[in-house]
Design an enzyme around this catalytic site. Structure first.
Site, PDB file in Angstrom:
ATOM      1  N   ASP A  36      12.755   2.750 -17.806  1.00 25.74           N
ATOM      2  CA  ASP A  36      12.224   2.668 -19.414  1.00 25.74           C
ATOM      3  C   ASP A  36      12.486   0.977 -20.059  1.00 25.74           C
ATOM      4  OD1 ASP A  36      10.962   4.329 -18.298  1.00 25.74           O
ATOM      5  OD2 ASP A  36      11.135   5.791 -19.878  1.00 25.74           O
ATOM      6  N   GLU A  37      14.063   1.316 -20.134  1.00 24.68           N
ATOM      7  CA  GLU A  37      14.669   0.645 -21.356  1.00 24.68           C
ATOM      8  C   GLU A  37      14.399  -1.045 -20.103  1.00 24.68           C
ATOM      9  OE1 GLU A  37      16.501   3.328 -19.600  1.00 24.68           O
ATOM     10  OE2 GLU A  37      16.207   4.032 -21.876  1.00 24.68           O
ATOM     11  N   TYR A  39      12.680  -1.928 -18.173  1.00 22.95           N
ATOM     12  CA  TYR A  39       9.956  -2.093 -18.494  1.00 22.95           C
ATOM     13  C   TYR A  39      10.456  -2.998 -20.027  1.00 22.95           C
ATOM     14  CZ  TYR A  39       5.383  -2.298 -18.866  1.00 22.95           C
ATOM     15  OH  TYR A  39       4.215  -2.360 -18.554  1.00 22.95           O
ATOM     16  N   ASP A  40      10.790  -2.408 -21.108  1.00 19.49           N
ATOM     17  CA  ASP A  40      11.402  -2.315 -22.543  1.00 19.49           C
ATOM     18  C   ASP A  40      11.407  -3.843 -22.475  1.00 19.49           C
ATOM     19  OD1 ASP A  40       9.774  -0.182 -23.033  1.00 19.49           O
ATOM     20  OD2 ASP A  40      11.694   0.379 -23.662  1.00 19.49           O
ATOM     21  N   SER A  84     -25.158  14.349 -13.932  1.00 19.16           N
ATOM     22  CA  SER A  84     -24.046  15.336 -14.357  1.00 19.16           C
ATOM     23  C   SER A  84     -24.694  16.390 -13.006  1.00 19.16           C
ATOM     24  CB  SER A  84     -24.720  16.201 -15.909  1.00 19.16           C
ATOM     25  OG  SER A  84     -26.149  16.947 -15.589  1.00 19.16           O
ATOM     26  N   LEU A  85     -23.868  17.498 -12.514  1.00 15.97           N
ATOM     27  CA  LEU A  85     -24.186  17.755 -11.734  1.00 15.97           C
ATOM     28  C   LEU A  85     -24.254  19.395 -11.378  1.00 15.97           C
ATOM     29  CD1 LEU A  85     -20.124  17.025 -11.016  1.00 15.97           C
ATOM     30  CD2 LEU A  85     -21.983  16.618  -9.772  1.00 15.97           C
ATOM     31  N   LYS A 118     -12.502  19.385 -10.205  1.00 18.89           N
ATOM     32  CA  LYS A 118     -13.148  19.152 -11.447  1.00 18.89           C
ATOM     33  C   LYS A 118     -12.308  18.892 -13.194  1.00 18.89           C
ATOM     34  CE  LYS A 118     -18.013  19.145 -13.671  1.00 18.89           C
ATOM     35  NZ  LYS A 118     -17.763  19.425 -14.610  1.00 18.89           N
ATOM     36  N   ARG A 139     -19.973   7.937 -21.559  1.00 15.98           N
ATOM     37  CA  ARG A 139     -21.516   8.374 -20.864  1.00 15.98           C
ATOM     38  C   ARG A 139     -22.217   8.658 -21.415  1.00 15.98           C
ATOM     39  NH1 ARG A 139     -23.434  14.179 -19.567  1.00 15.98           N
ATOM     40  NH2 ARG A 139     -24.799  14.009 -17.596  1.00 15.98           N
ATOM     41  N   LYS A 292     -19.293  16.712  -2.432  1.00 12.76           N
ATOM     42  CA  LYS A 292     -20.079  15.378  -2.415  1.00 12.76           C
ATOM     43  C   LYS A 292     -20.622  15.363  -0.983  1.00 12.76           C
ATOM     44  CE  LYS A 292     -18.552  13.145  -6.863  1.00 12.76           C
ATOM     45  NZ  LYS A 292     -17.488  12.401  -7.335  1.00 12.76           N
ATOM     46  N   LYS A 316     -17.964  26.214  -9.974  1.00 16.64           N
ATOM     47  CA  LYS A 316     -17.013  26.572 -11.212  1.00 16.64           C
ATOM     48  C   LYS A 316     -16.459  27.687 -10.741  1.00 16.64           C
ATOM     49  CE  LYS A 316     -17.826  24.136 -14.842  1.00 16.64           C
ATOM     50  NZ  LYS A 316     -18.799  24.418 -15.774  1.00 16.64           N
ATOM     51  N   CYS A 410       9.208  40.313 -47.432  1.00 21.37           N
ATOM     52  CA  CYS A 410      10.247  40.814 -47.962  1.00 21.37           C
ATOM     53  C   CYS A 410       9.569  40.729 -49.802  1.00 21.37           C
ATOM     54  CB  CYS A 410      11.184  39.860 -47.752  1.00 21.37           C
ATOM     55  SG  CYS A 410      11.723  38.203 -47.603  1.00 21.37           S
ATOM     56  N   CYS A 425       8.390  31.805 -46.270  1.00 21.22           N
ATOM     57  CA  CYS A 425       8.752  32.465 -47.647  1.00 21.22           C
ATOM     58  C   CYS A 425      10.484  32.018 -47.711  1.00 21.22           C
ATOM     59  CB  CYS A 425       8.953  33.549 -46.863  1.00 21.22           C
ATOM     60  SG  CYS A 425      10.335  34.814 -47.471  1.00 21.22           S
ATOM     61  N   CYS A 430      14.942  37.258 -45.811  1.00 21.30           N
ATOM     62  CA  CYS A 430      13.844  38.011 -45.025  1.00 21.30           C
ATOM     63  C   CYS A 430      14.471  38.370 -44.070  1.00 21.30           C
ATOM     64  CB  CYS A 430      13.064  36.662 -45.522  1.00 21.30           C
ATOM     65  SG  CYS A 430      11.300  37.808 -44.579  1.00 21.30           S
TER      66      CYS A 430
HETATM   67  S1  IVH Z   1     -18.772  13.529 -10.013  1.00 20.65           S
HETATM   68  C1  IVH Z   1     -22.684  12.597  -9.805  1.00 20.65           C
HETATM   69  N1  IVH Z   1     -16.629  14.316  -9.928  1.00 20.65           N
HETATM   70  O1  IVH Z   1     -18.340  16.604 -14.825  1.00 20.65           O
HETATM   71  C2  IVH Z   1     -22.042  12.334  -9.755  1.00 20.65           C
HETATM   72  N2  IVH Z   1     -17.712  14.399 -12.152  1.00 20.65           N
HETATM   73  O2  IVH Z   1     -20.303  17.545 -14.409  1.00 20.65           O
HETATM   74  C3  IVH Z   1     -21.209  12.920 -11.370  1.00 20.65           C
HETATM   75  N3  IVH Z   1     -16.074  15.120 -13.302  1.00 20.65           N
HETATM   76  O3  IVH Z   1     -19.649  14.004 -16.405  1.00 20.65           O
HETATM   77  C4  IVH Z   1     -20.114  13.141 -11.343  1.00 20.65           C
HETATM   78  N4  IVH Z   1     -14.562  15.902 -12.705  1.00 20.65           N
HETATM   79  O4  IVH Z   1     -17.556  13.593 -16.763  1.00 20.65           O
HETATM   80  C5  IVH Z   1     -17.951  13.908 -10.490  1.00 20.65           C
HETATM   81  N5  IVH Z   1     -14.073  15.208 -10.154  1.00 20.65           N
HETATM   82  C6  IVH Z   1     -15.266  14.562 -10.490  1.00 20.65           C
HETATM   83  C7  IVH Z   1     -15.334  15.049 -11.898  1.00 20.65           C
HETATM   84  C8  IVH Z   1     -16.593  15.112 -12.454  1.00 20.65           C
HETATM   85  C9  IVH Z   1     -14.963  15.898 -13.652  1.00 20.65           C
HETATM   86  C10 IVH Z   1     -17.200  15.581 -14.945  1.00 20.65           C
HETATM   87  C11 IVH Z   1     -18.034  14.383 -14.867  1.00 20.65           C
HETATM   88  C12 IVH Z   1     -19.250  14.506 -15.116  1.00 20.65           C
HETATM   89  C13 IVH Z   1     -20.204  16.121 -15.282  1.00 20.65           C
HETATM   90  C14 IVH Z   1     -20.411  16.545 -14.576  1.00 20.65           C
END
Ligand code: IVH
Length: 673
Positions: A36-37, A39-40, A84-85, A118, A139, A292, A316, A410, A425, A430
């Protein structure tokens, strides 16, 4: 910007290149090659040249530090919506997901998927134009987010410039900003010291850090990035998610840990299981796995529902969050006298452990939650972290808990702490404080006296047998035999454990003393810098401050402790009673002794001791414990059932040794650990 003389411009350009390379090695690969040093030093040189010649490259690491605070964030529209998912909670729901895909595709062909953790953080979009980071946005509602560019630029793992082949004209890269579990815990400890309320989980901590109007605060938080998604793009084509991830990785973007490409839903399920089993050992919080469809062509065909793509799903894991009832709120007095409100909860299982109590930290937190006895509350555990009450779900009829007027144990006066939210305290004797100090002294990470836990400390204290640390070493077997619950064997075992603790290390001993602000880490740092405890007698805060990792408060607390004659007398008495402190970081002549100095070591497979412990040992011995193998790895240490890292190490010509060999290496030099 005027270009400086050729040789200066060249030096600046080289410094930017080198520093960015080191930054990448440190923050993305977790395998630094310079201390680190160094780098600094390079960083300071670059800053000096930039200032003198007014020549600053846009991807210069000096451009990552925080800028002046904003009044508010401006809005940014996402060129492609951030979706979202959909969720799944069981293997059968995953099989159902595949059946649906095949139906929609009208084909029974095998489907290739990617599977990755996730991340529980905050989603962001990084927009690069001609390879340079333009804006970074949250987002938001999926269509429009907030411009958090200044904050995101401070995160070291975020490339300011795309390095590599095929730099597209424009590309939006999505990913998650998250905070590691360790960093989250450290941050909360720090916040409590400053009298600020703790964050409930790493996600809130990450989100709070990214949505800071003052980017210098974000710069101080240790945040990470994992990139997983593609938004609008022009100037490059990817055939699949996997191809995109490979490109990201080549361009030095961090990608999801352990991401896999598999065929068919059964292999997907297998990979999810792997993530589920491993997630407790991850350095970050993963609340599920994301699956995916790999081929972009198939993703196109499948399309999007209202807000979620049909081609992806989040599996999940069982929630580490649950609701339960507050049975009581009592006040506990810590070893430093701090009075903490603690909620007794109706026992509830969360993420595999039964939780029956949770600290409420201080009265600010009680106010914030508006919590009382009888309330139904939400309790959360992140990683292997202690449980937190995060919210009140339904108010009970229970009374409000007021700050104490006197010590509940106490009866001494109480004082408000500096920060103004904690009560302390002030009774020196105590009983609660004394008991807690002794418990701490005997605890596993301190003097490690098995058998001297909660129950026995209370018993020994109550009978007047142990009032000070030194009393522990005066205990005789006969004293114990008079106590309830002790027989010949258990009494002997305790005497034996006490005897064994007489020989300890400097780091453990310093930690045992319970000096304010000196946790295991600070104790280890002190042990590395002072070969003998006597060198600390009457030490000045200035001397302690010479150590890079030591802050002012810690230094003052250490100096106070070792400036107190009574404390020094205790240390002398412990020594007379046979407590011998060895400092393995130094040899007999007091020269620093670190067998792994400068080495990078990677662990794989099942080890006989917890991985964290082995990593700590490596660090204590001067090495760096990294998580992935590269050409710079000095040794790969393997335990049982080693993973793919072993093959990788062999293919790179990295030396591989067994755990036993590592231990030998450390012992060979006659150094204790
Ligand atoms: S893919 C259409 N990959 O989960 C694909 N999302 O519930 C959308 N997230 O808003 C995202 N890890 O914030 C993807 N490996 C991952 C993820 C991920 C976390 C979050 C992300 C998204 C939310 C969706």
């Amino acid at each position: 910007m005027k270009k400086p003389p050729e040789h200066v411009a060249e030096e600046i350009e080289k410094l930017v290149r080198d520093l960015n390379e080191h930054c990448y090695r440190y923050h993305v690969l977790d395998a630094p090659v310079i201390p680190d040093e160094e780098y600094d030093r390079l960083f300071r040189r670059l800053k000096e040249l930039e200032e003198n010649f007014d020549y600053v490259l846009p991807d210069s690491p000096t451009q990552r530090v925080g800028a002046a605070p904003l009044d508010k964030f401006s809005k940014v529209r996402h060129a492609e919506p951030m979706l979202s998912l959909d969720n799944a909670f069981s293997d059968n729901e995953m099989r159902e997901f595949e059946r649906r895909l095949k139906r929609q595709l009208g084909s029974d062909d095998e489907i290739v998927y990617t599977v990755e953790p996730k991340y529980d953080g905050i989603a962001i979009e990084l927009s690069y134009r001609n390879g340079m980071l333009g804006t970074a946005s949250t987002r938001g509602d999926g269509y429009e987010g907030e411009d958090v560019t200044l904050n995101i630029r401070t995160i070291k793992a975020v490339p300011l410039k795309i390095e590599g082949e095929n730099v597209p004209e424009s590309i939006d890269i999505r990913g998650e900003i998250f905070m590691g579990i360790q960093e989250f815990e450290d941050l909360n400890i720090e916040r409590e010291k400053q009298g600020e309320g703790p964050f409930a989980n790493p996600r809130n901590a990450a989100a709070g850090s990214v949505r800071q109007l003052d980017s210098s605060i974000t710069a101080r938080r240790r945040l990470h990035l994992a990139c997983y998604g593609l938004g609008a793009v022009s100037g490059i084509k990817f055939g699949s998610q996997w191809e995109f991830i490979e490109w990201l990785s080549r361009c030095r973007f961090p990608v999801p840990f352990g991401i896999r490409r598999v065929t068919g839903i059964e292999q997907v399920i297998e990979s999810i299981r792997w993530i589920g089993e491993k997630r407790d050992s991850f350095s970050f919080e993963a609340d599920g796995a994301v699956v995916k469809v790999n081929e972009f062509r198939l993703q196109q065909v499948l399309g999007v529902k209202t807000r979620e793509p049909r081609w992806a799903i989040a599996y999940k894991f069982p929630a580490r969050r649950s609701t339960t009832k507050v049975l009581d709120i009592h006040l506990s007095v810590g070893r430093l006298g701090t009075i903490t409100p603690v909620a007794s909860l109706e026992p509830v299982r969360i993420g595999g452990v039964t939780v029956s109590s949770s600290s409420l930290h201080n009265w600010d937190e009680i106010e914030r939650l508006n919590i009382g006895i009888g309330d139904l509350v939400e309790v959360e555990r992140a990683g292997d972290v202690i449980p937190h009450v995060t919210a009140v779900r339904r108010k009970g009829t229970g009374k409000k808990i007021l700050p104490p007027e006197k010590c509940p144990v106490c009866g001494s006066h109480v004082e408000k702490d500096e920060g103004g939210v904690a009560y302390r305290c002030i009774g020196l004797n105590c009983p609660a404080q004394v008991r807690e100090r002794i418990k701490h002294y005997a605890s596993r990470a301190a003097m490690d006296i098995t058998g001297l836990g909660e129950k026995n400390v209370e018993l020994l204290h109550e009978r007047g047998l142990v009032r000070h640390f030194e009393d522990i070493y005066k205990l005789k077997k006969e004293d114990l035999l008079d106590l309830p619950g002790f027989a010949e064997k258990s009494a002997w075992n305790l005497i034996d454990a006490i005897d064994r603790s007489r020989s300890t290390t400097m780091a453990r001993f310093l930690y045992s003393l319970g000096i304010v602000h000196v946790g295991e880490y600070a104790a280890r740092i002190l042990a590395r810098n002072f070969s003998d405890i006597k060198e600390l007698y009457h030490v000045t805060p200035e001397r302690v401050m010479e150590i890079k990792q030591m802050g002012e408060k810690t230094a003052e607390s250490i100096a106070n402790f070792f400036g107190d004659t009574e404390n020094l007398q205790t240390l002398e008495r412990l020594s007379e009673l046979g407590v011998r402190i060895q400092n393995p970081d130094f040899d007999i002549e007091g020269r620093e002794n670190l067998p792994l100095d400068g080495m990078t070591i990677v662990l794989t497979g099942r080890l006989p001791r917890p991985r964290k412990e082995v990593e700590e040992l490596i660090e204590r011995k001067g090495g760096h414990a990294a998580s992935s193998v590269s050409g710079n790895t000095s040794y790969l240490v393997f335990g049982e059932d080693p993973g793919s890292k072993l093959e990788k190490a062999r293919s790179l010509g990295v030396r591989t040794i067994s755990y036993e060999e590592l231990m030998h290496m450390l012992e060979a030099d006659n150094r204790l650990f």
